[in-house]
Every structure is written in C-alpha cells, then in structure tokens.
Enzyme design. Structure first.
Site, PDB file in Angstrom:
ATOM      1  N   ARG B  58      55.452  62.476  10.671  1.00  0.00           N
ATOM      2  CA  ARG B  58      54.666  62.807   9.483  1.00  0.00           C
ATOM      3  C   ARG B  58      55.011  64.157   8.869  1.00  0.00           C
ATOM      4  NH1 ARG B  58      49.891  60.590  11.804  1.00  0.00           N
ATOM      5  NH2 ARG B  58      51.393  59.918  13.348  1.00  0.00           N
ATOM      6  N   THR B  59      55.240  65.177   9.687  1.00  0.00           N
ATOM      7  CA  THR B  59      55.497  66.493   9.097  1.00  0.00           C
ATOM      8  C   THR B  59      56.797  66.485   8.297  1.00  0.00           C
ATOM      9  OG1 THR B  59      54.349  67.509  10.946  1.00  0.00           O
ATOM     10  CG2 THR B  59      55.682  68.965   9.599  1.00  0.00           C
ATOM     11  N   LYS B  86      77.098  70.356  19.669  1.00  0.00           N
ATOM     12  CA  LYS B  86      78.400  70.935  20.040  1.00  0.00           C
ATOM     13  C   LYS B  86      78.248  72.376  20.497  1.00  0.00           C
ATOM     14  CE  LYS B  86      80.870  68.298  16.471  1.00  0.00           C
ATOM     15  NZ  LYS B  86      81.536  68.490  15.175  1.00  0.00           N
ATOM     16  N   ARG B 108      61.267  73.043  12.548  1.00  0.00           N
ATOM     17  CA  ARG B 108      60.460  72.797  13.751  1.00  0.00           C
ATOM     18  C   ARG B 108      61.351  73.105  14.930  1.00  0.00           C
ATOM     19  NH1 ARG B 108      56.630  67.831  15.035  1.00  0.00           N
ATOM     20  NH2 ARG B 108      55.427  69.111  13.582  1.00  0.00           N
ATOM     21  N   HIS B 136      51.328  75.894  13.805  1.00  0.00           N
ATOM     22  CA  HIS B 136      51.732  74.810  12.915  1.00  0.00           C
ATOM     23  C   HIS B 136      50.918  75.034  11.634  1.00  0.00           C
ATOM     24  CE1 HIS B 136      53.065  71.152  11.300  1.00  0.00           C
ATOM     25  NE2 HIS B 136      52.763  70.304  12.261  1.00  0.00           N
TER      26      HIS B 136
END
Lengths: 186, 312
Positions: B58-59, B86, B108, B136
């Site tokens: 959702r975010t 990598k 995030r 958040h």
C-alpha cells in the site's frame, strides 16, 4: 524594497456593481435563451460570490435556480514553479455533472487570461461542457492569451503599473467597491 | 504557505504548523480521487522515485498513484532486482538516481535513521516511507487525517494504540503526531513488546488491553510483526489473539462511536478479529484512500512550489 499600492480612483461603488450585475444576468439569460442546462461556476476566491450573486439575480428574473459551483485552479496554474509563495490549494465543488451543459465561468478581474486558461483545463477534467462562457466584473486588458470575456460589467483600460482591486462583502467585509490602485515603490 | 523542510523524515521533528498544512491540503486534494478523470497537471515534468528495501503494497502503490494523479513521472526500484544485490551501497544507488534527474526519493529501509543519512547525501527531497523501528510519518499523517475527518478534531480525543509497540514505526509516528496535536494517547500490549521508557514520549502504557480501550475514541490496532519475532517475545499467536486480540467483546469498553483503525496488512484472527475489521466502526479501507490524498498533499507541498528557495 517593498511595493505599496496607493488608491488612484474608485471605478465602481456597490450600486454600480449591483446594476452591472443585473445587466449581465439579463445578457446571460438572453444569450442562452433561458436558464436550462446552465451552470455558474465561480473561480476562487472572488469569482465565487460573483457567481452566487448572478444566480440570485437570475432566479429573481426567471424564477428558477441555476446551480452554482466553486473552482479552485491552483493545481492548474502554469506558474507554480516561478512563484515565491506557494498557493494554498482549496477544494473544487461542482454540485452537478457539467457534461453537455453551458458553463458560465465567473471571476472578478480579467487580465492576462492565464487564470481563465487554467480554469478551462480544470473544467475539461471534470467533464465535457457543451459551451463555456466567461463573466467578469472588470476587464483591464493586457491579455497574454487569446481569451475574451462574454459578459463584462465594466471595461477598465489600465497601465501595467496599475492594479485593480475588487472588494466584495462576502470575502473582504465592508462595502462592495472596485478601485484602481497604483504601485508606488517605497 | 510552504513546508519548513525539504524532507519528510519523521513527525518527532515536524512542527504542528507543517502537520496542519499537510492535513488541510490533503482535505482539498481528496476531491480529485472522486473524479472520473483522476489527474491534474500540477507536477508535470517532476520525477519521483520510490526506493524500497523492504516489501510493501500500500505505501509504495499509494505514493506511486499520488505522483501519477498529479502528473509526476514515477519510477520504482525494488532492491531485489537492482544493483543493490551486486553490492552497491545506499549512497551510490541514491546518488546514481539523483544525477538521472530525480526530484524526490521516497525510501523504505530496514535500518532506523537511514532516511536521515540519505537526506544529508542528496540535494533532492527525501521522504521516509518507513525506516526500521523508527518512524512512518506518512502513515501517522494519514491516520491523523482519517481521525480528523471522522471526528472533526484531534484535540482532546483518547487514542489507544494496541499491539506490538516495540517494533512499530507506525506507533511512534502516531504517538509523536497525535500528542503534538493535543490528543491523549495510550498504548497497550504484552510487556515484552512495550519499549522501556515509552511513557517519556507522553503516553500511558498498559499491559491489559481493556484498560487502554476503556473510553477510547479511537482504537488503532497494530500488525503483529511476525517477521521480527524470532527472539520469541510471546509464546504463540494463539495466546496473543486470546489475551491481546481486538474483538467485539473488548471493543464494548470503547466509546459508542469509536473508530477502529489498522495500518494494514492485517493478520486476521490474530491481532484483530474479522468481525470487527469488517465492522461498522472500521476505517481500514478509508485509511488507504486517505493515504493517497495525504501523499498527494506532501508531493504538492514539496514539489509544487519554488522548492529551490525553500531548501536552504
């Protein structure tokens, strides 16, 4: 350096504004052959009381109420990134679908035409009106885009140093009046 | 009006004026979501990157849609398919995309404070979309927005946050945001999942859920973060559901017109019963919609104006 505005002349008082609006209300009815499929939409902020007043006058004349909407054009401006102060976004409230209708956009001052251009874009995103007309309290000239008003209460030729200020009771309090202000650097 | 910072890193540091401005702007922008054509040209020519080092539905989608609805170009980097595998560092990944012309990076990351680091490295705006167990902020703002829309105010309301407070960045952002706006916040959960010194954040902590819910205007249920429970902080999900799970019987203690919130994704039958999650008091789906409006407001306020001047 700050820019002060000095009042140069009053162009209209409350009575002149009222009479002019009665005249353009008649013009709106005449040109559209009545009020069927008509919607008045005011551009925030001072276009809103103008649209509401026109609706009230039209109701007195025709006996039927024309829906009134409110349009915020902030998100459609073409100068957002060049402005120093970020405009506050307000809500757009158009109570009925505009598709197929005749929209009369109302505003206080018509100047460069950029506000009307933004309003046209905003309206198109809400639906596809059959026709859009523009009603303004004053037209001060200096257009930068090929836009003209269909209904004008008063044409006021101005220089670019001048500014038109409209005071409307609903927004500014006090009595209705329209003035020419001149920029004085100080 | 503009925000006082180029970044949104957390509600702990955000002023009430900025929070108010975001909530008011979101209020106006929410109308766009109900239009047949959900698109305004405001952010044409701006590019927004979502850089997610953790899974999210959702975010990330919410930010992406917010950008698209305002005509920004949006680019997503899921780190599992990027050069991160990598061995590229966060700094190098971020710098690389910035020089490609990004105007904003929404990140995030599993490490608390990583967004602060990124905001120092990059000139463009950085939005914290969740950093470890820290904050958040956009979830906190959308929760506040939802409460304010339903209740008309935040001041004076009692908000009970229930569950895994210890691992929850949503809880921290909610606590900082809501207490600053004048709400009374209480938390409850197993004692092993309540951080020490939590009361220094201006909240009251309980280990009995019932005490926290009593008289609450809002019950905000947190997700039990099963992925962060390897240390065994409670015996079993079954026992958790029995003692701390939010169900109809427990919600009787809250105010009659209470709101039931959950940031999602839910563990149905564990921290929340299906009956209340889908019940009349639930604002869970509304929170998701409001999330888009709040994120549109943030994008507008950070990218819509003369941000170059605001940056310094």
């Amino acid at each position: 350096m700050s820019i002060n505005l000095v009042e140069k002349a009053q162009i209209m008082d409350a009575e002149a504004i009222r009479r002019g609006m009665v005249r353009i209300a008649h013009e709106i009815i005449e040109r559209n052959k009545g009020t069927q499929d008509l919607i008045l939409i005011g551009i925030r902020r001072r276009g809103v009381p103008i649209a509401q007043r026109l609706a009230a006058i039209i109701e007195e004349i025709e006996g039927s109420r024309v829906p009134v909407g409110v349009l915020d054009i902030t998100l459609y401006r073409d100068d957002l990134t060049t402005r120093t102060e970020q405009p506050v976004v307000h809500r757009t409230e158009v109570p009925v679908p505009i598709a197929g209708k005749t929209v009369v956009l109302a505003d206080d001052v018509l100047y460069t035409g950029r506000t009307i251009r933004a309003a046209l874009d905003a309206l198109m995103d809400l639906g596809r009106p059959a026709m859009i007309q523009v009603a303004v309290l004053t037209d001060r000239g200096h257009r930068e885009l090929p836009i003209r008003a269909d209904y004008v209460v008063k044409n006021v030729p101005t220089s670019k140093r001048e500014v038109i200020e409209c005071h409307l009771t609903e927004v500014d309090g006090g009595a209705d009046r329209v003035m020419i202000m001149e920029k004085a650097e100080g | 009006m503009r925000l006082s910072s180029k970044d949104i890193l957390g509600l702990q540091e955000m002023s009430t004026t900025d929070m108010q401005l975001i909530l008011d702007t979101a209020e106006s922008l929410k109308e766009i979501l109900s239009r047949p054509i959900k698109k305004v040209p405001t952010l044409r020519g701006k590019t927004v990157l979502t850089l997610f080092y953790e899974p999210s539905t959702r975010t990330r989608t919410s930010f992406e849609l917010a950008g698209k609805y305002m005509s920004a170009d949006t680019v997503n980097i899921a780190t599992t398919t990027s050069s991160v595998v990598k061995g590229e560092t966060l700094r190098d990944t971020a710098k690389t995309v910035e020089v490609m012309g990004m105007d904003m990076v929404i990140m995030r990351h599993p490490i608390s404070g990583s967004c602060y680091y990124l905001s120092k490295v990059l000139d463009c705006s950085v939005i914290n979309a969740g950093d470890g167990m820290h904050e958040h902020p956009t979830q906190g703002l959308l929760d506040m927005f939802t409460i304010r829309q339903r209740k008309g105010r935040l001041k004076g309301l009692k908000v009970a946050i229930i569950g895994d407070i210890f691992h929850s960045r949503v809880a921290r952002s909610n606590i900082w945001g809501l207490t600053k706006m004048g709400a009374e916040v209480v938390v409850a959960g197993p004692s092993t999942l309540i951080p020490p010194y939590i009361e220094e954040m201006g909240v009251k902590a309980y280990t009995r859920v019932e005490e926290a819910i009593e008289g609450a205007d809002v019950v905000n249920v947190l997700r039990l973060q099963l992925e962060r429970q390897q240390r065994g902080l409670f015996p079993s999900t079954r026992e958790y559901a029995r003692i701390f799970g939010i169900n109809q019987a427990r919600l009787v203690l809250a105010k009659k017109d209470h709101l039931l919130m959950h940031p999602g994704p839910m563990n149905r039958g564990v921290e929340i019963s299906t009956e209340v999650a889908d019940g009349d008091h639930s604002t869970i789906t509304e929170q998701v919609t409001n999330g888009v409006a709040v994120r549109m407001a943030i994008l507008y306020l950070l990218l819509g104006g003369a941000i170059d001047e605001a940056a310094d």
